[in-house]
Enzyme design. Sequence first.
Site, mmCIF file in Angstrom:
data_model
loop_
_atom_site.group_PDB
_atom_site.id
_atom_site.type_symbol
_atom_site.label_atom_id
_atom_site.label_comp_id
_atom_site.label_asym_id
_atom_site.label_seq_id
_atom_site.Cartn_x
_atom_site.Cartn_y
_atom_site.Cartn_z
ATOM 1 N N ARG A 50 0.838 -1.191 0.000
ATOM 2 C CA ARG A 50 0.000 0.000 0.000
ATOM 3 C C ARG A 50 0.877 1.246 0.000
ATOM 4 O O ARG A 50 2.014 1.211 0.454
ATOM 5 C CB ARG A 50 -0.892 0.033 1.241
ATOM 6 N N ASP A 52 0.379 5.498 1.118
ATOM 7 C CA ASP A 52 -0.519 6.429 1.793
ATOM 8 C C ASP A 52 -0.993 7.522 0.846
ATOM 9 O O ASP A 52 -0.463 7.701 -0.251
ATOM 10 C CB ASP A 52 0.200 7.077 2.981
ATOM 11 N N ARG A 197 8.913 7.389 5.899
ATOM 12 C CA ARG A 197 8.676 8.799 6.206
ATOM 13 C C ARG A 197 9.167 9.165 7.608
ATOM 14 O O ARG A 197 9.681 10.269 7.829
ATOM 15 C CB ARG A 197 7.199 9.122 6.055
#
Length: 244
Positions: A50, A52, A197
């Site tokens: 996935r 974000d 991140r």
Amino acid sequence: MRNIKLIIEYDGTAYAGWQVQPNGVTVQETLERSLAQMLGGPVRLHSSGRTDAGVHAMGMVAAFKTEKNLPLRAFSDGLNSLLPRDIAVRGAEEMPATFHPRFDAVGKHYRYTIFTGRYRSPLQRLYAWHCRRSLDVAAMRRAAGHFVGEKDFAAFRGAGCAAKTTVRRVEAVDIAAAGEFLQLDVRGNGFLKQMVRMMVGTLVEVGTGRLAPDDVRRFFETPVPAAKGVTAPSHGLCLVEVYY
């Protein structure tokens, strides 16, 4: 039944991430809708992972099953004619029935871009994090070495992470400076939610002097999330490639 693998590039700005969800348009949903239009029925894509909301991709991998006897070009050129301009299929390949984009992946490469110019850049606002403070790149490189290896990244996962284990292996964290840009390339066998991140945010804290390079090592010894730096914004991150 055919198993078709797609290599997908997308600008994630307008999407609520990759995975289908009820409260926003996603990349997966958009692709599945175009595939259903092409194949005349519902299609479920299985991806390598996935991303974000706001995160981009050059090499997302997804696969789907179909009985249609269409040429592979239909799943690249043909599908691209149905997709919006911010999503494109870069390649299509027929795979063995047992291939799964997520479970067969052995590694991923992410790139994070930081813009260090004095003034904000309208052209970079969707693809790079604008850090106005001067960054000590040498200190950031020393700190980056503490991420390399097989470690428990519990302190570097976002809220709501559902991973069964927080142990991951990071193969490399490379930082390249070019003019007003820093590119941080992170390669590893897998990543937790927001892990890259949070790593980048921590390295920026080192670059500004708010953290020392050795603080990163201590976060693995005592993984207290509140001790780390900020989580870097999503728009600077891009999934470059998935390895098989």
